[in-house]
Design an enzyme around this catalytic site. Structure first.
Site, PDB file in Angstrom:
ATOM      1  CE  LYS A 101      50.382  49.924  44.975  1.00 29.71           C
ATOM      2  NZ  LYS A 101      49.996  49.890  43.531  1.00 29.71           N
ATOM      3  N   GLY A 123      47.388  43.054  50.190  1.00 31.68           N
ATOM      4  CA  GLY A 123      46.901  44.210  50.917  1.00 31.68           C
ATOM      5  C   GLY A 123      47.811  44.679  52.035  1.00 31.68           C
ATOM      6  CE  LYS A 173      43.014  40.230  42.637  1.00 28.63           C
ATOM      7  NZ  LYS A 173      43.780  39.453  41.641  1.00 28.63           N
ATOM      8  CD  GLU A 186      46.575  41.781  40.041  1.00 30.38           C
ATOM      9  OE1 GLU A 186      46.481  42.706  40.872  1.00 30.38           O
ATOM     10  OE2 GLU A 186      46.429  40.581  40.335  1.00 30.38           O
ATOM     11  NE  ARG A 192      50.616  34.767  42.979  1.00 21.33           N
ATOM     12  CZ  ARG A 192      49.376  35.207  43.039  1.00 21.33           C
ATOM     13  NH1 ARG A 192      48.409  34.524  42.436  1.00 21.33           N
ATOM     14  NH2 ARG A 192      49.073  36.321  43.666  1.00 21.33           N
ATOM     15  CB  VAL A 231      42.844  32.757  43.860  1.00 20.14           C
ATOM     16  CG1 VAL A 231      41.603  32.164  44.522  1.00 20.14           C
ATOM     17  CG2 VAL A 231      44.019  32.727  44.824  1.00 20.14           C
TER      18      VAL A 231
END
Length: 449
Positions: free
Chosen positions: A154, A161, A232, A270, A288, A291
Site C-alpha cells: 500500500k 486504488g 467503489k 473506513e 471530507r 461520494v
C-alpha cells in the site's frame, strides 16, 4: 459567523450538490471553472462563475484561493477529490482570511499519511492489521514473513486504488513493491509504501462521522464492497448482514478515532471486515464529504452539506447521538463513463441523450444533460442513482427499476452493469465481499453485455 458567499472549488455532480444546498440556505455561490467546464450545468447554476484556467487548476491552491478572493467569497467548499483533503489549501484559506469548509489542516495531515493514521488509530484503541513500512524493496520479504502471507502493498499517500497491490508469493513481492513505489511517486509525489496482511474475504464497511471539534457523533455505517480495482461502484446504508455486535464495535471504534482527533466537520472512518473470522481492522479516514454520502442522508434524514457548513460557521453540533435516528435502507450506483465489457475503459465524448428516472424513493445526483462534454482528463463519474425504501428489498427493487429506465447515449456507461448486478441473486442476498464483482464479471456478464 454566518456565511453569505461561498466558492465551490469543484466540478460535476458534487458541484451541483453543494450549489443546491447553498441556495436552500440563502448563501450566494461562486464556482471555480476550468476551461473545460465553461458553460457546464454547474457554471450556469452558480450565482457567479470565475475562470481559473486549465484542467489542472482544480489542483492549484493559489488559483483556487485567488479566485475566492477575487470573487469576495468568505469560504471555500472543496467537495471531494482534487484539493478536498489538502492541508495546504486549509492553511492557505486561514492565511487569506477564508473559511475552509472541512477539517483543520492538522487533522488533514494526521489522516492523510496512512502510516500516521494507523498509529493514531492504534493509540485510540482501534484494531489495525499487522503491517509496517517498507524502506527498501529488498527488505520487504522479511517483513512479509513476519506479517504472514498473503500481503498487500500500500502507498502511504495512496488513494483510489493507486499504489495498492496484493501479493501471494515471495517471488512476486520485490517487483510489486518497486512498481507500487514508482506508481505512488508518479501519482502522489511520495514513494513510501508499507505492507499489511491481506484479508482474502473482506468487506469494506465505513462509518459516517460528524464533529464540531469538541463532540463527535456517528450517522451509521455503509457497505462499499462492490469495487473494481479497489474503486467503489455501489454503496449502501446500513451495511447488510452485519452482526449486531460487530456493527456496534465498528461504530464505537469510529467514534473513538474521531474523538482522538478532536474531529471537526464530516469524515468517514473506513474498516475492513474479515468475513471468515468476524473481526475488523482500521483502514483509513477520509477527511471530507464522500461520494456515497446520499445513502446516509436517505437513512438519517439530514442534509450533510448543510451540517458541514454549520460546523464551518463555528456552530456546535445541532443534534446529539441519541437524536441521530436511522430509518430504512438506501443503495447508490455510480454511473461512470466507462465500458465494463472492455475492462472499464474510459469513454470520453459528448452525451447526446440523458434520461433519468423519477419515482418514490428515487434520487439522482448529476450534472449531465444532452450536449454535456465528458473530457478525458477528469474522473469518469457522470451521475449517482440512489434508491431508498422501508427495507433493503424495497430499496433494491426500486433501484433496479430505476436503472432500467435510465438512458445515456453518446458515451459508454456502467448503467447496464448496475442493472445486471441489482438483479443478481448473490447480491440480492446481501453481505457480498470485495471479491464479488470480479467473480460476477468472470461469470460471463462482460461477454454477454
Amino acid at each position: 459567523m454566518i456565511l453569505r458567499r461561498v466558492l465551490v472549488a469543484n466540478r460535476g455532480e458534487i458541484a451541483v450538490r453543494i450549489l443546491r444546498t447553498c441556495r436552500a440556505l440563502g448563501i450566494e455561490t461562486v464556482l471555480a471553472v476550468s476551461d473545460d467546464d465553461a458553460g457546464s450545468l454547474p457554471s450556469r447554476l452558480a450565482d457567479c462563475a470565475i475562470p481559473v484556467g486549465p484542467a489542472s487548476s482544480y489542483l492549484d491552491v493559489a488559483a483556487v484561493v485567488g479566485a475566492a478572493r477575487a470573487a469576495h467569497a468568505e469560504a471555500i467548499h472543496p467537495g471531494y477529490g482534487f484539493l478536498s483533503e489538502s492541508a495546504r489549501l486549509a492553511r492557505a484559506c486561514e492565511q487569506a482570511g477564508l473559511v475552509f469548509i472541512g477539517p483543520t489542516a492538522g487533522q488533514l495531515e494526521a489522516v492523510g499519511d496512512k502510516l500516521a493514521a494507523r498509529e493514531r488509530a492504534a493509540a485510540a484503541g482501534l484494531p489495525v492489521a499487522p503491517g509496517g513500512r517498507v524502506t527498501a524493496a529488498a527488505q520487504a520479504a522479511g517483513l512479509a514473513d513476519q506479517i504472514g502471507w498473503p500481503v498487500l502493498v500500500k502507498a502511504v499517500a495512496g488513494g483510489g486504488g493507486r499504489g495498492l497491490r496484493p501479493v501471494g508469493r515471495p517471488a512476486d513481492l520485490r517487483p510489486a513493491v518497486e512498481r507500487a513505489m514508482a506508481e505512488a511517486r508518479a501519482a502522489f509525489g511520495d514513494d513510501r509504501v508499507y505492507l499489511e496482511r491481506y484479508v482474502p474475504r473482506g468487506r469494506h464497511v465505513e462509518v459516517q462521522l460528524l464533529g464540531d471539534g469538541e463532540r463527535v457523533i456517528q450517522l451509521g455505517d455503509r457497505d462499499c464492497s462492490v469495487q473494481r480495482r479497489y474503486q467503489k461502484l455501489l454503496e449502501e446504508a446500513p451495511a447488510p448482514l452485519l452482526a449486531d455486535r460487530l456493527r456496534a464495535e465498528i461504530r464505537r471504534a469510529a467514534i473513538a478515532f474521531g474523538k482522538q482527533l478532536g474531529y471537526r466537520g464530516l469524515g468517514t472512518v473506513e474498516f475492513l471486515v474479515d468475513v471468515e473470522h468476524g473481526s475488523f481492522f482500521f483502514l483509513e479516514m477520509n477527511a471530507r464529504i464522500q461520494v456515497e454520502h446520499p445513502v446516509t442522508e436517505a437513512v438519517c434524514g439530514l442534509d450533510l452539506v448543510a451540517e458541514q457548513i454549520a460546523v464551518a460557521e463555528g456552530r456546535p453540533l445541532r443534534l446529539a447521538q441519541e437524536d441521530a435516528t436511522l430509518t430504512g435502507h438506501a443503495i447508490e450506483c455510480r454511473i461512470n463513463a466507462e465500458d465494463p465489457a472492455a475492462g472499464f475503459r474510459p469513454s470520453p465524448g459528448t452525451v447526446t441523450r440523458a434520461v433519468f428516472p423519477a419515482g418514490p424513493g428515487i434520487r439522482v445526483d448529476t450534472h449531465l444533460q444532452a450536449g454535456t462534454a465528458v473530457p478525458p482528463g477528469y474522473d469518469s463519474l457522470l451521475a449517482k442513482v440512489i434508491a431508498s425504501g422501508r427495507d433493503r428489498a424495497e430499496a433494491l427493487a426500486r433501484l433496479h427499476g430505476a436503472l432500467e429506465r435510465c438512458e445515456i447515449d453518446g458515451v459508454a456507461t456502467t448503467v447496464g452493469l448496475h442493472a445486471a448486478l441489482t438483479a443478481e441473486p448473490e447480491f440480492a442476498r446481501g453481505g457480498v465481499d470485495t471479491g464479488y464483482l470480479p467473480r460476477f464479471l468472470a461469470s460471463g456478464w462482460g461477454a454477454g453485455g
